[in-house]
Design an enzyme around this catalytic site. Structure first.
Site, PDB file in Angstrom:
ATOM      1  N   SER A   1      59.872  26.389  15.892  1.00  0.00           N
ATOM      2  CA  SER A   1      59.673  27.014  14.577  1.00  0.00           C
ATOM      3  C   SER A   1      60.981  27.576  14.018  1.00  0.00           C
ATOM      4  CB  SER A   1      58.664  28.156  14.713  1.00  0.00           C
ATOM      5  OG  SER A   1      58.611  28.910  13.517  1.00  0.00           O
TER       6      SER A   1
ATOM      7  N   TYR B   1      60.997  25.903   7.695  1.00  0.00           N
ATOM      8  CA  TYR B   1      60.410  26.595   6.553  1.00  0.00           C
ATOM      9  C   TYR B   1      61.516  26.631   5.523  1.00  0.00           C
ATOM     10  CZ  TYR B   1      56.046  28.215   8.687  1.00  0.00           C
ATOM     11  OH  TYR B   1      54.783  28.282   9.235  1.00  0.00           O
TER      12      TYR B   1
ATOM     13  N   THR C   1      57.443  22.067   6.959  1.00  0.00           N
ATOM     14  CA  THR C   1      56.062  22.548   6.785  1.00  0.00           C
ATOM     15  C   THR C   1      55.824  22.851   5.309  1.00  0.00           C
ATOM     16  OG1 THR C   1      56.007  23.390   9.017  1.00  0.00           O
ATOM     17  CG2 THR C   1      54.401  24.327   7.494  1.00  0.00           C
TER      18      THR C   1
ATOM     19  N   LYS D   1      54.725  18.381   7.428  1.00  0.00           N
ATOM     20  CA  LYS D   1      53.562  18.930   8.136  1.00  0.00           C
ATOM     21  C   LYS D   1      52.675  19.682   7.148  1.00  0.00           C
ATOM     22  CE  LYS D   1      52.549  22.194  11.961  1.00  0.00           C
ATOM     23  NZ  LYS D   1      52.204  23.486  11.359  1.00  0.00           N
TER      24      LYS D   1
ATOM     25  N   HIS E   1      47.216  23.999   9.379  1.00  0.00           N
ATOM     26  CA  HIS E   1      47.842  25.184   9.969  1.00  0.00           C
ATOM     27  C   HIS E   1      46.829  25.941  10.830  1.00  0.00           C
ATOM     28  CE1 HIS E   1      51.884  27.064   9.140  1.00  0.00           C
ATOM     29  NE2 HIS E   1      51.354  28.060   9.815  1.00  0.00           N
TER      30      HIS E   1
HETATM   31  C1  FNR Z   1      51.391  28.705  13.688  1.00  0.00           C
HETATM   32  N1  FNR Z   1      51.731  27.533  12.994  1.00  0.00           N
HETATM   33  C2  FNR Z   1      53.011  27.363  12.531  1.00  0.00           C
HETATM   34  N2  FNR Z   1      53.366  26.207  11.904  1.00  0.00           N
HETATM   35  C3  FNR Z   1      54.631  25.994  11.486  1.00  0.00           C
HETATM   36  O1  FNR Z   1      54.924  24.937  10.933  1.00  0.00           O
HETATM   37  N3  FNR Z   1      55.579  26.968  11.691  1.00  0.00           N
HETATM   38  C4  FNR Z   1      55.306  28.151  12.287  1.00  0.00           C
HETATM   39  O2  FNR Z   1      56.171  28.995  12.457  1.00  0.00           O
HETATM   40  C5  FNR Z   1      53.971  28.386  12.691  1.00  0.00           C
HETATM   41  N4  FNR Z   1      53.613  29.574  13.257  1.00  0.00           N
HETATM   42  C6  FNR Z   1      52.352  29.741  13.793  1.00  0.00           C
HETATM   43  C7  FNR Z   1      52.040  30.916  14.459  1.00  0.00           C
HETATM   44  C8  FNR Z   1      50.796  31.048  15.073  1.00  0.00           C
HETATM   45  C9  FNR Z   1      50.478  32.293  15.832  1.00  0.00           C
HETATM   46  C10 FNR Z   1      49.841  29.998  14.995  1.00  0.00           C
HETATM   47  C11 FNR Z   1      48.506  30.091  15.684  1.00  0.00           C
HETATM   48  C12 FNR Z   1      50.138  28.853  14.304  1.00  0.00           C
HETATM   49  C13 FNR Z   1      50.749  26.434  12.881  1.00  0.00           C
HETATM   50  C14 FNR Z   1      50.836  25.525  14.101  1.00  0.00           C
HETATM   51  O3  FNR Z   1      52.031  24.796  14.115  1.00  0.00           O
HETATM   52  C15 FNR Z   1      49.673  24.523  14.141  1.00  0.00           C
HETATM   53  O4  FNR Z   1      49.584  23.864  12.898  1.00  0.00           O
HETATM   54  C16 FNR Z   1      48.340  25.229  14.440  1.00  0.00           C
HETATM   55  O5  FNR Z   1      48.515  26.168  15.471  1.00  0.00           O
HETATM   56  C17 FNR Z   1      47.285  24.218  14.847  1.00  0.00           C
HETATM   57  O6  FNR Z   1      46.039  24.832  14.955  1.00  0.00           O
HETATM   58  P1  FNR Z   1      45.379  25.335  16.326  1.00  0.00           P
HETATM   59  O7  FNR Z   1      45.353  24.161  17.253  1.00  0.00           O
HETATM   60  O8  FNR Z   1      46.228  26.458  16.823  1.00  0.00           O
HETATM   61  O9  FNR Z   1      44.045  25.788  15.914  1.00  0.00           O
END
Ligand code: FNR
Length: 386
Positions: free
Chosen positions: A122, A149, A175, A257, A281
């Site tokens: 990330s 980001y 993303t 994404k 997400h």
């Molecule tokens: C994320 N996700 C996420 N995505 C991204 O592109 N950059 C990020 O910094 C983050 N940060 C983040 C923090 C936390 C705590 C979570 C739970 C999720 C989204 C992540 O990449 C992914 O899309 C989701 O976690 C998928 O869903 P599930 O499997 O966790 O339900």
């Protein structure tokens, strides 16, 4: 192999100390994590209906087993960005992982490398991207992609991109669905946003362009650094032409994404991008948005040869199988590995990945498929009497 190892060890009286199901991992993580950090990880947008829908979509599809197909030699191998990978998994990018366990990104990097699973780091990492890259490259099997980001400051964006290129990341993941953070009642109730305490800002605080925008260094005036971050993070103005610009300004493959609509996949295709990730997400951005799995087939249809990856709601090996059968080239694992980190640092994340891979391998074979390439939508039916 993991199953055999467990039963063999079981005969000697040793069974895994960590839970083997997602619900078990989440419940155990809740007991050990800081309550606000747990709420941040577990929570979703609004009423959390989309997080529920993500799970329901998996339940709404069923695997129809076939037998007598000779599945003794099985392989989970897939090709990703022109390279063979031993498994169809990646670690999803997760921000502020440092709130979950110390050196979390480095722990996760080692665990993923050990299984040949690429890690998508990330932008909001707790450790600078160069340090994670070094750990990945020092571990056999390590591979990293960098998630961007895109800040509302292109010079800053390009600085992050150059650093990722120089550090040896193999792809950029932009993303699209989080140009601002959504309404998340659990975090609002706690008044908790990790970034405002400086967590997850390591890539910004070490960035020369970011630092040049500050009057005093982040070490001298941390509050000013946090407010600069807050002022550049939100980027509602991003457009399709920016993706073409990025593609023309980096030698890395670019993947977007957060794609849920086939027309957004067509935009990625027209911009010459290298892949899309179907994702909502994990239900964290739009309450009431369609389940990510239900968006997958249409995006695959619109994407032609461009690879489509998937995340959101994946909890088991059979979930992975279902997403692959609908046309995903690979699947990103989110919350499950975060809870693994909370419970056992790198070993905990490794445990979660091993469980998922073992279950995927067994489910693949038991349903009559020798490899991921044998899966197709015909492996599944809609739940119900048919
Ligand atoms: C994320 N996700 C996420 N995505 C991204 O592109 N950059 C990020 O910094 C983050 N940060 C983040 C923090 C936390 C705590 C979570 C739970 C999720 C989204 C992540 O990449 C992914 O899309 C989701 O976690 C998928 O869903 P599930 O499997 O966790 O339900």
């Amino acid at each position: 192999d993991f199953q055999t190892e467990i039963y063999a060890r079981g005969a000697g009286g040793v069974v895994p100390t960590l839970p083997l199901t997602f619900d078990g991992l989440q419940a155990a993580a809740e007991r050990v994590m800081d309550p606000k950090a747990f709420a941040y990880v577990a929570g979703s947008a609004g009423s959390e209906a989309t997080a529920v829908a993500n799970r329901a979509a998996f339940a709404g599809l069923e695997i129809v087993p076939r037998h007598l197909r000779g599945v003794a030699d099985r392989s989970l191998e897939v090709e990703l960005l022109g390279k063979p990978r031993p498994t169809p998994l990646l670690l999803a990018p997760i921000g502020a992982l440092g709130t979950v366990c110390p050196s979390a990104e480095l722990e996760a990097a080692r665990a993923a490398a050990g299984l040949g699973v690429p890690m998508v780091l990330s932008t909001l990492a707790s450790v600078p991207l160069e340090q994670v890259a070094k750990t990945l490259h020092e571990s056999d099997g390590g591979a990293g992609w960098f998630q961007l980001y895109w800040p509302n400051d292109n010079e800053m964006a390009l600085s992050l991109v150059r650093r990722a290129e120089q550090a040896g990341y193999e792809a950029l993941v932009v993303t699209l669905d989080t140009w601002t953070l959504a309404w998340r009642p659990r975090d609002l109730a706690n008044g908790y946003l990790p970034f405002l305490t400086g967590a997850g800002l390591a890539n910004y605080l070490t960035d020369p362009v970011f630092r040049a925008r500050l009057k005093a260094s982040p070490e001298e005036d941390p509050a000013a650094a946090v407010s600069l971050w807050a002022s550049i993070f939100n980027n509602p103005g991003l457009r399709a032409r920016d993706l073409s610009w990025l593609k023309g300004n980096t030698r890395l493959p670019v993947i977007v994404k957060g794609v849920c609509h086939p027309d957004d996949a067509r935009i990625a295709l027209e911009a010459g991008l290298d892949g899309v990730i179907v994702s909502n997400h994990g239900g964290r951005q739009i309450d009431g948005a369609r389940a990510a799995l239900d968006c997958l087939a249409d995006v695959v249809d619109a994407s032609g040869e461009m690879p489509v990856l998937f995340d959101s709601g994946v909890r088991t090996g059979s979930d992975i199988l279902k997403a692959l059968a609908l046309g995903a080239r690979a699947v990103l694992i989110g919350r499950p590995y975060v809870f693994g980190l909370a419970l056992g640092a790198g070993a905990g994340a490794g445990h979660v990945l091993r469980c998922l891979l073992a279950e995927l391998d067994l489910t693949l074979g038991l349903s009559g498929h020798a490899g991921v390439g044998d899966l197709s939508p015909a492996s599944l039916v809609r739940a119900g009497p048919g």
